[in-house]
Design a protein around this motif. Structure first.
Motif, PDB file in Angstrom:
ATOM      1  N   ARG A   3       0.814  -1.227   0.000  1.00 30.94           N
ATOM      2  CA  ARG A   3       0.000   0.000   0.000  1.00 30.94           C
ATOM      3  C   ARG A   3       0.848   1.279   0.000  1.00 30.94           C
ATOM      4  NH1 ARG A   3      -4.959   1.891   0.575  1.00 30.94           N
ATOM      5  NH2 ARG A   3      -5.342   3.718   1.856  1.00 30.94           N
ATOM      6  N   GLU A   4       1.826   1.366   0.892  1.00 33.25           N
ATOM      7  CA  GLU A   4       2.636   2.588   0.971  1.00 33.25           C
ATOM      8  C   GLU A   4       3.477   2.791  -0.284  1.00 33.25           C
ATOM      9  OE1 GLU A   4       2.518   5.285   2.979  1.00 33.25           O
ATOM     10  OE2 GLU A   4       0.723   4.220   3.633  1.00 33.25           O
ATOM     11  N   GLN A   5       3.963   1.716  -0.836  1.00 37.62           N
ATOM     12  CA  GLN A   5       4.728   1.816  -2.077  1.00 37.62           C
ATOM     13  C   GLN A   5       3.825   2.277  -3.224  1.00 37.62           C
ATOM     14  OE1 GLN A   5       6.788  -1.812  -3.022  1.00 37.62           O
ATOM     15  NE2 GLN A   5       7.860  -0.917  -4.765  1.00 37.62           N
ATOM     16  N   ARG A   6       2.593   1.753  -3.273  1.00 36.15           N
ATOM     17  CA  ARG A   6       1.632   2.180  -4.295  1.00 36.15           C
ATOM     18  C   ARG A   6       1.306   3.657  -4.120  1.00 36.15           C
ATOM     19  NH1 ARG A   6       0.721   0.429  -8.845  1.00 36.15           N
ATOM     20  NH2 ARG A   6       0.079  -1.625  -8.156  1.00 36.15           N
ATOM     21  N   ARG A   7       1.096   4.078  -2.889  1.00 39.34           N
ATOM     22  CA  ARG A   7       0.775   5.484  -2.631  1.00 39.34           C
ATOM     23  C   ARG A   7       1.906   6.397  -3.112  1.00 39.34           C
ATOM     24  NH1 ARG A   7      -2.832   8.320   0.473  1.00 39.34           N
ATOM     25  NH2 ARG A   7      -2.093  10.269   1.374  1.00 39.34           N
ATOM     26  N   LEU A   8       3.133   6.016  -2.827  1.00 44.69           N
ATOM     27  CA  LEU A   8       4.278   6.799  -3.280  1.00 44.69           C
ATOM     28  C   LEU A   8       4.325   6.847  -4.803  1.00 44.69           C
ATOM     29  CD1 LEU A   8       6.793   8.424  -2.576  1.00 44.69           C
ATOM     30  CD2 LEU A   8       8.048   6.275  -2.442  1.00 44.69           C
ATOM     31  N   GLN A   9       4.070   5.722  -5.447  1.00 43.05           N
ATOM     32  CA  GLN A   9       4.037   5.684  -6.915  1.00 43.05           C
ATOM     33  C   GLN A   9       2.966   6.640  -7.444  1.00 43.05           C
ATOM     34  OE1 GLN A   9       1.734   2.774  -8.654  1.00 43.05           O
ATOM     35  NE2 GLN A   9       2.477   3.114 -10.722  1.00 43.05           N
ATOM     36  N   LEU A  10       1.796   6.620  -6.821  1.00 43.48           N
ATOM     37  CA  LEU A  10       0.708   7.495  -7.264  1.00 43.48           C
ATOM     38  C   LEU A  10       1.065   8.971  -7.062  1.00 43.48           C
ATOM     39  CD1 LEU A  10      -2.337   5.455  -5.908  1.00 43.48           C
ATOM     40  CD2 LEU A  10      -1.669   5.753  -8.316  1.00 43.48           C
ATOM     41  N   LEU A  11       1.694   9.289  -5.932  1.00 47.14           N
ATOM     42  CA  LEU A  11       2.093  10.676  -5.679  1.00 47.14           C
ATOM     43  C   LEU A  11       3.155  11.138  -6.671  1.00 47.14           C
ATOM     44  CD1 LEU A  11       2.126  10.673  -1.781  1.00 47.14           C
ATOM     45  CD2 LEU A  11       0.509  11.880  -3.286  1.00 47.14           C
ATOM     46  N   GLU A  12       4.101  10.281  -6.981  1.00 43.13           N
ATOM     47  CA  GLU A  12       5.130  10.639  -7.964  1.00 43.13           C
ATOM     48  C   GLU A  12       4.524  10.809  -9.350  1.00 43.13           C
ATOM     49  OE1 GLU A  12       8.088   7.598  -7.421  1.00 43.13           O
ATOM     50  OE2 GLU A  12       8.831   8.518  -5.575  1.00 43.13           O
ATOM     51  N   THR A  13       3.587   9.949  -9.703  1.00 38.54           N
ATOM     52  CA  THR A  13       2.899  10.079 -10.991  1.00 38.54           C
ATOM     53  C   THR A  13       2.078  11.365 -11.020  1.00 38.54           C
ATOM     54  OG1 THR A  13       2.797   7.666 -11.211  1.00 38.54           O
ATOM     55  CG2 THR A  13       1.302   8.948 -12.594  1.00 38.54           C
ATOM     56  N   ALA A  14       1.397  11.665  -9.930  1.00 39.32           N
ATOM     57  CA  ALA A  14       0.610  12.901  -9.851  1.00 39.32           C
ATOM     58  C   ALA A  14       1.515  14.129  -9.993  1.00 39.32           C
ATOM     59  CB  ALA A  14      -0.159  12.951  -8.537  1.00 39.32           C
ATOM     60  N   SER A  15       2.679  14.101  -9.363  1.00 42.74           N
ATOM     61  CA  SER A  15       3.633  15.210  -9.507  1.00 42.74           C
ATOM     62  C   SER A  15       4.053  15.386 -10.955  1.00 42.74           C
ATOM     63  CB  SER A  15       4.880  14.964  -8.655  1.00 42.74           C
ATOM     64  OG  SER A  15       4.598  15.072  -7.301  1.00 42.74           O
ATOM     65  N   ALA A  16       4.293  14.276 -11.630  1.00 45.89           N
ATOM     66  CA  ALA A  16       4.685  14.337 -13.043  1.00 45.89           C
ATOM     67  C   ALA A  16       3.560  14.905 -13.898  1.00 45.89           C
ATOM     68  CB  ALA A  16       5.083  12.951 -13.534  1.00 45.89           C
ATOM     69  N   ILE A  17       2.321  14.558 -13.595  1.00 46.56           N
ATOM     70  CA  ILE A  17       1.173  15.096 -14.332  1.00 46.56           C
ATOM     71  C   ILE A  17       1.104  16.604 -14.149  1.00 46.56           C
ATOM     72  CG2 ILE A  17      -1.353  15.169 -14.443  1.00 46.56           C
ATOM     73  CD1 ILE A  17      -1.287  12.133 -13.680  1.00 46.56           C
ATOM     74  N   VAL A  18       1.227  17.054 -12.907  1.00 47.38           N
ATOM     75  CA  VAL A  18       1.166  18.495 -12.633  1.00 47.38           C
ATOM     76  C   VAL A  18       2.310  19.209 -13.337  1.00 47.38           C
ATOM     77  CG1 VAL A  18       1.309  20.257 -10.830  1.00 47.38           C
ATOM     78  CG2 VAL A  18      -0.080  18.203 -10.466  1.00 47.38           C
ATOM     79  N   ARG A  19       3.498  18.634 -13.291  1.00 48.53           N
ATOM     80  CA  ARG A  19       4.661  19.236 -13.941  1.00 48.53           C
ATOM     81  C   ARG A  19       4.457  19.347 -15.454  1.00 48.53           C
ATOM     82  NH1 ARG A  19       8.115  15.499 -12.662  1.00 48.53           N
ATOM     83  NH2 ARG A  19       7.973  16.027 -10.582  1.00 48.53           N
ATOM     84  N   SER A  20       3.903  18.322 -16.039  1.00 50.08           N
ATOM     85  CA  SER A  20       3.753  18.282 -17.501  1.00 50.08           C
ATOM     86  C   SER A  20       2.506  18.979 -18.024  1.00 50.08           C
ATOM     87  CB  SER A  20       3.703  16.827 -17.981  1.00 50.08           C
ATOM     88  OG  SER A  20       4.871  16.150 -17.649  1.00 50.08           O
ATOM     89  N   HIS A  21       1.401  18.847 -17.283  1.00 50.82           N
ATOM     90  CA  HIS A  21       0.116  19.303 -17.818  1.00 50.82           C
ATOM     91  C   HIS A  21      -0.637  20.289 -16.931  1.00 50.82           C
ATOM     92  CE1 HIS A  21       0.649  16.115 -20.755  1.00 50.82           C
ATOM     93  NE2 HIS A  21       0.773  15.245 -19.772  1.00 50.82           N
ATOM     94  N   GLY A  22      -0.110  20.573 -15.733  1.00 52.43           N
ATOM     95  CA  GLY A  22      -0.789  21.491 -14.824  1.00 52.43           C
ATOM     96  C   GLY A  22      -1.807  20.783 -13.954  1.00 52.43           C
ATOM     97  N   THR A  23      -2.300  21.507 -12.965  1.00 52.18           N
ATOM     98  CA  THR A  23      -3.231  20.900 -12.004  1.00 52.18           C
ATOM     99  C   THR A  23      -4.599  20.628 -12.610  1.00 52.18           C
ATOM    100  OG1 THR A  23      -3.811  23.090 -11.150  1.00 52.18           O
ATOM    101  CG2 THR A  23      -2.118  21.855  -9.947  1.00 52.18           C
ATOM    102  N   ASP A  24      -4.973  21.365 -13.628  1.00 50.20           N
ATOM    103  CA  ASP A  24      -6.282  21.115 -14.239  1.00 50.20           C
ATOM    104  C   ASP A  24      -6.376  19.707 -14.814  1.00 50.20           C
ATOM    105  OD1 ASP A  24      -7.193  23.618 -13.566  1.00 50.20           O
ATOM    106  OD2 ASP A  24      -6.824  24.487 -15.547  1.00 50.20           O
ATOM    107  N   ALA A  25      -5.268  19.154 -15.249  1.00 50.61           N
ATOM    108  CA  ALA A  25      -5.260  17.808 -15.830  1.00 50.61           C
ATOM    109  C   ALA A  25      -5.287  16.716 -14.761  1.00 50.61           C
ATOM    110  CB  ALA A  25      -4.027  17.625 -16.711  1.00 50.61           C
ATOM    111  N   LEU A  26      -5.029  17.089 -13.521  1.00 50.42           N
ATOM    112  CA  LEU A  26      -4.913  16.092 -12.465  1.00 50.42           C
ATOM    113  C   LEU A  26      -6.292  15.697 -11.930  1.00 50.42           C
ATOM    114  CD1 LEU A  26      -2.986  14.408 -10.734  1.00 50.42           C
ATOM    115  CD2 LEU A  26      -2.960  16.306  -9.101  1.00 50.42           C
ATOM    116  N   THR A  27      -6.756  14.549 -12.352  1.00 51.22           N
ATOM    117  CA  THR A  27      -7.972  13.950 -11.820  1.00 51.22           C
ATOM    118  C   THR A  27      -7.616  12.560 -11.337  1.00 51.22           C
ATOM    119  OG1 THR A  27      -8.635  12.933 -13.910  1.00 51.22           O
ATOM    120  CG2 THR A  27      -9.398  15.210 -13.500  1.00 51.22           C
TER     121      THR A  27
END
Length: 146
Positions: A3-27
């Motif tokens: 679970r914690e490893q998955r959560r970290l993966q999701l947070l890192e992926t979310a950071s990459a989405i925000v970096r690449s596409h902005g917060t509007d793209a983050l759903t």
């Protein structure tokens, strides 16, 4: 994946989405797609988009607090040194987080959850600073919280 490893993966992926596409793209749905997991997994971890944004913000904040605590334990031998460490930890966190940190904070400012979350962060920082500085300055009494 644990679970914690998955959560970290999701947070890192979310950071990459925000970096690449902005917060509007983050759903939560887009995060699931980009992370290669099902939507229920993202909902299980974060509940709502605001929950995801708060988790991202907290992820950056936790890194700053941990870096500050470690540096204070190792290097804070004077009041000036402790203040310098606390200041540097904040600046380092903002710089390492990059522009997405500000974008996440801005996106959160429109949520109901943000007021309570900000107060929780403030309380945590007050306690961190109080502990760090009380080694060098008497911080007893009601003024200590200020």
């Amino acid at each position: 994946m644990p679970r914690e490893q998955r959560r970290l993966q999701l947070l890192e992926t979310a950071s990459a989405i925000v970096r690449s596409h902005g917060t509007d793209a983050l759903t939560l749905a887009y995060l699931a797609e980009q992370a290669g997991v099902t939507k229920p997994i993202t909902y299980e971890h974060f509940g709502t988009r605001a929950g995801l944004l708060i988790a991202l913000y907290r992820h950056y904040d936790d890194r700053q607090v941990q870096a500050a605590k470690l540096a204070l334990e190792v290097s804070a031998t004077t009041l000036d040194g402790a203040v310098a460490i606390l200041s540097a930890a904040y600046v380092d966190c903002v710089l390492s987080a990059g522009p997405e940190f500000g974008a996440i904070a801005a996106a959160l400012s429109a949520t109901e959850e943000m007021d309570e979350f900000r107060q929780t962060l403030r309380d945590g920082y007050v306690e961190l600073y109080r502990q760090a500085l009380s080694r060098f300055v008497d911080l007893s009494g009601p003024e200590a919280r200020a």
